[in-house]
Design an enzyme around this catalytic site. Structure first.
Site, PDB file in Angstrom:
ATOM      1  N   GLU A  99     -18.157  58.029  11.327  1.00  0.00           N
ATOM      2  CA  GLU A  99     -18.975  56.214  10.889  1.00  0.00           C
ATOM      3  C   GLU A  99     -18.251  55.802  12.484  1.00  0.00           C
ATOM      4  O   GLU A  99     -16.967  55.595  12.199  1.00  0.00           O
ATOM      5  CB  GLU A  99     -19.431  55.912  10.356  1.00  0.00           C
ATOM      6  CG  GLU A  99     -20.463  55.888   9.463  1.00  0.00           C
ATOM      7  CD  GLU A  99     -22.012  55.109  10.227  1.00  0.00           C
ATOM      8  OE1 GLU A  99     -21.717  54.687  11.598  1.00  0.00           O
ATOM      9  OE2 GLU A  99     -23.111  54.349   9.717  1.00  0.00           O
ATOM     10  N   ASP A 100     -19.405  55.152  13.325  1.00  0.00           N
ATOM     11  CA  ASP A 100     -18.993  54.316  14.143  1.00  0.00           C
ATOM     12  C   ASP A 100     -18.427  52.971  13.585  1.00  0.00           C
ATOM     13  O   ASP A 100     -17.193  52.706  13.257  1.00  0.00           O
ATOM     14  CB  ASP A 100     -19.722  54.356  15.212  1.00  0.00           C
ATOM     15  CG  ASP A 100     -20.879  53.191  14.533  1.00  0.00           C
ATOM     16  OD1 ASP A 100     -21.270  53.074  13.530  1.00  0.00           O
ATOM     17  OD2 ASP A 100     -21.393  53.010  15.348  1.00  0.00           O
TER      18      ASP A 100
ATOM     19  N   ASP B  79     -20.098  48.279   7.973  1.00  0.00           N
ATOM     20  CA  ASP B  79     -20.588  47.295   8.123  1.00  0.00           C
ATOM     21  C   ASP B  79     -20.758  46.681   6.427  1.00  0.00           C
ATOM     22  O   ASP B  79     -19.859  46.031   5.727  1.00  0.00           O
ATOM     23  CB  ASP B  79     -21.520  46.618   9.442  1.00  0.00           C
ATOM     24  CG  ASP B  79     -21.500  45.096   9.768  1.00  0.00           C
ATOM     25  OD1 ASP B  79     -21.083  44.196   9.570  1.00  0.00           O
ATOM     26  OD2 ASP B  79     -22.874  44.407  10.297  1.00  0.00           O
TER      27      ASP B  79
ATOM     28  N   PHE C 109     -19.338  40.415  16.296  1.00  0.00           N
ATOM     29  CA  PHE C 109     -20.509  41.641  16.689  1.00  0.00           C
ATOM     30  C   PHE C 109     -19.639  42.426  18.137  1.00  0.00           C
ATOM     31  O   PHE C 109     -19.263  41.791  18.936  1.00  0.00           O
ATOM     32  CB  PHE C 109     -20.957  41.500  17.660  1.00  0.00           C
ATOM     33  CG  PHE C 109     -22.446  42.539  17.377  1.00  0.00           C
ATOM     34  CD1 PHE C 109     -23.158  43.218  16.575  1.00  0.00           C
ATOM     35  CD2 PHE C 109     -22.624  42.684  18.693  1.00  0.00           C
ATOM     36  CE1 PHE C 109     -24.442  43.832  17.038  1.00  0.00           C
ATOM     37  CE2 PHE C 109     -23.328  43.287  19.216  1.00  0.00           C
ATOM     38  CZ  PHE C 109     -24.057  44.293  17.870  1.00  0.00           C
TER      39      PHE C 109
ATOM     40  N   ARG D 122     -21.648  52.156  25.646  1.00  0.00           N
ATOM     41  CA  ARG D 122     -21.375  52.180  24.403  1.00  0.00           C
ATOM     42  C   ARG D 122     -20.143  53.586  25.644  1.00  0.00           C
ATOM     43  O   ARG D 122     -19.453  53.897  24.822  1.00  0.00           O
ATOM     44  CB  ARG D 122     -22.502  53.616  24.325  1.00  0.00           C
ATOM     45  CG  ARG D 122     -23.350  53.641  22.918  1.00  0.00           C
ATOM     46  CD  ARG D 122     -24.546  54.496  22.557  1.00  0.00           C
ATOM     47  NE  ARG D 122     -25.591  53.766  22.580  1.00  0.00           N
ATOM     48  CZ  ARG D 122     -26.056  53.870  20.797  1.00  0.00           C
ATOM     49  NH1 ARG D 122     -25.150  53.595  20.050  1.00  0.00           N
ATOM     50  NH2 ARG D 122     -27.096  53.194  20.556  1.00  0.00           N
TER      51      ARG D 122
HETATM   52  P1  IMP Z   1     -24.304  48.357   7.537  1.00  0.00           P
HETATM   53  O1  IMP Z   1     -25.190  49.190   7.516  1.00  0.00           O
HETATM   54  O2  IMP Z   1     -24.172  47.002   7.794  1.00  0.00           O
HETATM   55  O3  IMP Z   1     -22.713  48.883   7.573  1.00  0.00           O
HETATM   56  O4  IMP Z   1     -24.210  48.991   9.736  1.00  0.00           O
HETATM   57  C1  IMP Z   1     -22.865  50.080   9.966  1.00  0.00           C
HETATM   58  C2  IMP Z   1     -24.011  49.780  11.473  1.00  0.00           C
HETATM   59  O5  IMP Z   1     -24.847  48.444  11.949  1.00  0.00           O
HETATM   60  C3  IMP Z   1     -23.182  50.919  12.224  1.00  0.00           C
HETATM   61  O6  IMP Z   1     -22.841  51.833  12.149  1.00  0.00           O
HETATM   62  C4  IMP Z   1     -23.848  50.148  13.620  1.00  0.00           C
HETATM   63  O7  IMP Z   1     -24.923  51.291  13.929  1.00  0.00           O
HETATM   64  C5  IMP Z   1     -24.481  49.067  13.350  1.00  0.00           C
HETATM   65  N1  IMP Z   1     -22.811  47.645  13.551  1.00  0.00           N
HETATM   66  C6  IMP Z   1     -22.724  46.888  13.051  1.00  0.00           C
HETATM   67  N2  IMP Z   1     -21.739  45.788  13.033  1.00  0.00           N
HETATM   68  C7  IMP Z   1     -21.692  45.973  14.411  1.00  0.00           C
HETATM   69  C8  IMP Z   1     -21.254  45.736  15.418  1.00  0.00           C
HETATM   70  O8  IMP Z   1     -20.333  44.449  15.634  1.00  0.00           O
HETATM   71  N3  IMP Z   1     -21.283  46.403  16.752  1.00  0.00           N
HETATM   72  C9  IMP Z   1     -21.941  47.206  16.651  1.00  0.00           C
HETATM   73  N4  IMP Z   1     -23.085  47.954  15.545  1.00  0.00           N
HETATM   74  C10 IMP Z   1     -22.740  47.311  15.021  1.00  0.00           C
HETATM   75 MG    MG Z   2     -23.875  53.625  13.270  1.00  0.00          MG
END
Ligand code: IMP
Ligand code: MG
Length: 181
Positions: free
Chosen positions: A100-101, A104, A153, A166
């Site tokens: 994963e990138d 969050d 963010f 990206r």
């Molecule tokens: P989660 O489900 O809230 O953990 O979110 C995961 C996804 O939200 C990541 O794979 C990203 O695509 C996106 N995301 C969360 N935080 C950021 C950020 O700071 N910048 C860009 N994308 C984010």
């Molecule tokens: Mg993602």
């Protein structure tokens, strides 16, 4: 390449990302010695990280991708997780590593873990370049973590805002005027 005025702060410069990705690759190579890894990149954000990471992993591996909807076009989590593109291959009895990138809230990874576990892999681990622990809503295991970052963010190195940034080789905080309009 990037308009300087859009950058609030560079959080992780290119050379630090490279060093850390190499370390993660070494650690993964060590941990999976004698095995073959089935890497799953979560589109689109993880594509760039996975491309670099894979070249530092010295055990045999295959790469597949999944696409999942989480944020749509905004920067706030909708809490909705939906499969847009499933894997091409069966993961049963394989050593699966989700790449994963960023983790969050944890909603995406939690969903993925439960869904993939039901397909009976031999093992299932997670690797995330970035980890925003403060934002966590669900507790999820991040077995390999590149960097823990504050609740900001960020974009660059695969991470986007409205599909942009990206391709930027470092990770930075976008000025809020470019997020809130
Ligand atoms: P989660 O489900 O809230 O953990 O979110 C995961 C996804 O939200 C990541 O794979 C990203 O695509 C996106 N995301 C969360 N935080 C950021 C950020 O700071 N910048 C860009 N994308 C984010
Ligand atoms: Mg993602």
């Amino acid at each position: 390449m990037m308009e300087q005025e859009k950058i609030e702060e560079i959080l992780i410069p290119e050379n630090q990302i490279k060093k850390r990705v190499e370390q993660l690759g070494n650690q993964i190579s060590h941990d999976y010695k004698g095995k073959e890894i089935f890497c799953i990149g979560v589109l689109k954000g993880a594509a760039i990280f996975l491309a670099d990471l894979a070249r530092y992993i010295k055990v045999p591996l295959t790469i597949d991708f999944m696409a999942i909807s989480s944020y749509g076009v905004s920067s706030e989590s909708s809490g909705v997780v939906r499969i847009l593109k499933d894997l091409d291959e069966n993961i049963e009895d394989k050593a699966v590593l989700i790449v994963e990138d960023i983790v969050d809230t944890g909603l995406t990874l939690d969903y993925l873990l439960r869904m993939l576990q039901s397909r009976k892999p031999a093992s299932l681990r997670t690797c995330a370049l970035l980890n925003k622990i403060e934002r966590r809503k669900l507790e999820v295991p991040v077995d390999y973590c590149g960097f823990e970052i504050p609740d900001k963010f960020v974009v660059g190195y695969g991470l986007d805002f409205n599909g942009l940034y990206r391709n930027i080789p470092y990770i930075f905080v976008l000025k809020s005027t470019y997020i809130n309009g």
